[in-house]
Design a protein around this motif. Sequence first.
Motif, mmCIF file in Angstrom:
data_model
loop_
_atom_site.group_PDB
_atom_site.id
_atom_site.type_symbol
_atom_site.label_atom_id
_atom_site.label_comp_id
_atom_site.label_asym_id
_atom_site.label_seq_id
_atom_site.Cartn_x
_atom_site.Cartn_y
_atom_site.Cartn_z
ATOM 1 N N GLY A 12 0.802 -1.220 0.000
ATOM 2 C CA GLY A 12 0.000 0.000 0.000
ATOM 3 C C GLY A 12 0.831 1.265 0.000
ATOM 4 N N PHE A 13 2.121 1.149 -0.300
ATOM 5 C CA PHE A 13 3.022 2.299 -0.274
ATOM 6 C C PHE A 13 2.958 3.082 -1.593
ATOM 7 N N VAL A 14 3.536 4.264 -1.588
ATOM 8 C CA VAL A 14 3.580 5.113 -2.778
ATOM 9 C C VAL A 14 4.466 4.463 -3.838
ATOM 10 N N GLU A 15 4.005 4.494 -5.079
ATOM 11 C CA GLU A 15 4.801 3.985 -6.191
ATOM 12 C C GLU A 15 4.927 5.066 -7.260
ATOM 13 N N ASP A 16 6.146 5.204 -7.801
ATOM 14 C CA ASP A 16 6.356 6.121 -8.913
ATOM 15 C C ASP A 16 7.170 5.414 -9.990
ATOM 16 N N GLY A 17 7.709 6.179 -10.909
ATOM 17 C CA GLY A 17 8.413 5.582 -12.030
ATOM 18 C C GLY A 17 9.697 4.875 -11.666
ATOM 19 N N TYR A 18 10.187 5.087 -10.443
ATOM 20 C CA TYR A 18 11.433 4.462 -10.012
ATOM 21 C C TYR A 18 11.201 3.317 -9.025
ATOM 22 N N THR A 19 9.962 3.011 -8.740
ATOM 23 C CA THR A 19 9.655 1.972 -7.753
ATOM 24 C C THR A 19 9.759 0.590 -8.375
ATOM 25 N N THR A 20 10.561 -0.256 -7.750
ATOM 26 C CA THR A 20 10.662 -1.660 -8.170
ATOM 27 C C THR A 20 10.274 -2.617 -7.049
ATOM 28 N N LEU A 21 10.151 -2.093 -5.815
ATOM 29 C CA LEU A 21 9.818 -2.943 -4.671
ATOM 30 C C LEU A 21 8.428 -3.540 -4.831
ATOM 31 N N LYS A 22 8.319 -4.843 -4.608
ATOM 32 C CA LYS A 22 7.042 -5.534 -4.701
ATOM 33 C C LYS A 22 6.348 -5.544 -3.341
ATOM 34 N N PRO A 23 5.028 -5.413 -3.321
ATOM 35 C CA PRO A 23 4.297 -5.521 -2.050
ATOM 36 C C PRO A 23 4.541 -6.880 -1.401
ATOM 37 N N ALA A 24 4.617 -6.869 -0.074
ATOM 38 C CA ALA A 24 4.878 -8.105 0.675
ATOM 39 C C ALA A 24 3.772 -8.342 1.680
ATOM 40 N N THR A 25 3.246 -9.558 1.700
ATOM 41 C CA THR A 25 2.221 -9.931 2.675
ATOM 42 C C THR A 25 2.758 -10.903 3.716
ATOM 43 N N ASP A 26 3.998 -11.319 3.554
ATOM 44 C CA ASP A 26 4.640 -12.190 4.541
ATOM 45 C C ASP A 26 6.138 -12.035 4.368
ATOM 46 N N ARG A 27 6.779 -11.372 5.316
ATOM 47 C CA ARG A 27 8.206 -11.100 5.175
ATOM 48 C C ARG A 27 8.904 -11.237 6.524
ATOM 49 N N ILE A 28 10.219 -11.344 6.476
ATOM 50 C CA ILE A 28 11.029 -11.272 7.686
ATOM 51 C C ILE A 28 11.138 -9.811 8.102
ATOM 52 N N LEU A 29 10.963 -9.546 9.383
ATOM 53 C CA LEU A 29 11.189 -8.209 9.932
ATOM 54 C C LEU A 29 12.326 -8.309 10.944
ATOM 55 N N ALA A 30 13.424 -7.625 10.668
ATOM 56 C CA ALA A 30 14.583 -7.682 11.557
ATOM 57 C C ALA A 30 15.155 -6.282 11.723
ATOM 58 N N THR A 31 15.707 -6.014 12.885
ATOM 59 C CA THR A 31 16.278 -4.703 13.174
ATOM 60 C C THR A 31 17.328 -4.822 14.260
ATOM 61 N N ALA A 32 18.164 -3.805 14.369
ATOM 62 C CA ALA A 32 19.130 -3.681 15.467
ATOM 63 C C ALA A 32 18.732 -2.437 16.253
ATOM 64 N N VAL A 33 18.062 -2.633 17.356
ATOM 65 C CA VAL A 33 17.418 -1.541 18.091
ATOM 66 C C VAL A 33 18.456 -0.630 18.738
ATOM 67 N N ASP A 34 18.301 0.670 18.487
ATOM 68 C CA ASP A 34 19.032 1.696 19.223
ATOM 69 C C ASP A 34 17.975 2.554 19.892
ATOM 70 N N ALA A 35 17.808 2.408 21.196
ATOM 71 C CA ALA A 35 16.729 3.073 21.926
ATOM 72 C C ALA A 35 17.292 3.877 23.087
ATOM 73 N N ARG A 36 16.682 5.032 23.339
ATOM 74 C CA ARG A 36 17.019 5.866 24.492
ATOM 75 C C ARG A 36 15.713 6.275 25.165
ATOM 76 N N TRP A 37 15.715 6.258 26.488
ATOM 77 C CA TRP A 37 14.514 6.713 27.191
ATOM 78 C C TRP A 37 14.909 7.681 28.302
ATOM 79 N N ARG A 38 14.151 8.789 28.336
ATOM 80 C CA ARG A 38 14.415 9.877 29.284
ATOM 81 C C ARG A 38 13.570 9.686 30.540
#
Length: 283
Positions: free
Chosen positions: A151-177
């Motif tokens: 459901g993301f924006v697509e223009d003439g340079y978009t090649t990314l395909k929509p994903a309904t099942d993907r791996i989600l991974a991150t390296a969290v950098d979090a700070r809390w005050r």
Amino acid sequence: MLGPNRYGKAETRLVRVHRDGESHGLVDFNVSIALSGDLTATHLTGDNSGVLPTDTMKNTVYAFAKEHGVGEPESFALLLARHFVHTQPQVHGAKVSVESFAWDRLGPHSFRRRGDHVRTTVVTVTADATQVVSGVSGLVLLNSTDSEFHGFVEDGYTTLKPATDRILATAVDARWRHAGDDTDWAASFEGSLAALVSAFVGTYSYSLQQTLYAMGAGLLEARPEVAEVRLALPNKHHYLADLSPFDLENPGEVFIAGDRPYGLIEGSVVRDDAPAATAEWWL
């Protein structure tokens, strides 16, 4: 005209062994100190009469580790920052940052370095205010499913395909005050870390932005002593490997772990009634 400035000693490596009987304690810190105040003379004329040497700052870290012991990084950073502001009239503000490296106990005096994340602390003290920011960096998390992106924006340079099942991974950098400067720092850190992980695990994600908000909101809900949380989440992309040249199907089982470039999602979640920050502390 001389603009804002500060100086200090960066990355003083401190290892403190607490020899309390047969079972020893181990603390491993990386301490950085930055002082600001009436430092115009040294910049414009070379007059160093108001300059506390950075070597003295380093020595203070080691002396305080012996004289006062070393417990939670927030407590040690507060001790150092208050010392410099209260003993040096030309110093109007002190910022002390601490990276805390965890070690798992293997025996009474044996340890193994834990490498999955680094605990962080930034304390800022002035004559009028104190601010404590805790955090974590390098916390790598992955969900092998329950993640979509479409459901993301697509223009003439978009090649990314929509994903309904993907791996989600991150390296969290979090700070809390923190809203104040007096709490059970160990319990607060462990509870905040658990809340972040729990929210990541329990959120069905339609975007990493959605997951970021869920993690920040989960921390604030779990820890009333925290006023605001800021997160930087790199999207550690995983691409489905093309096995068709080998006449093999790949129904979401074999992936290429991407390195760079990567998406970087940053944001903050703040309590409605949070007290204002007294010093800048963006990631």
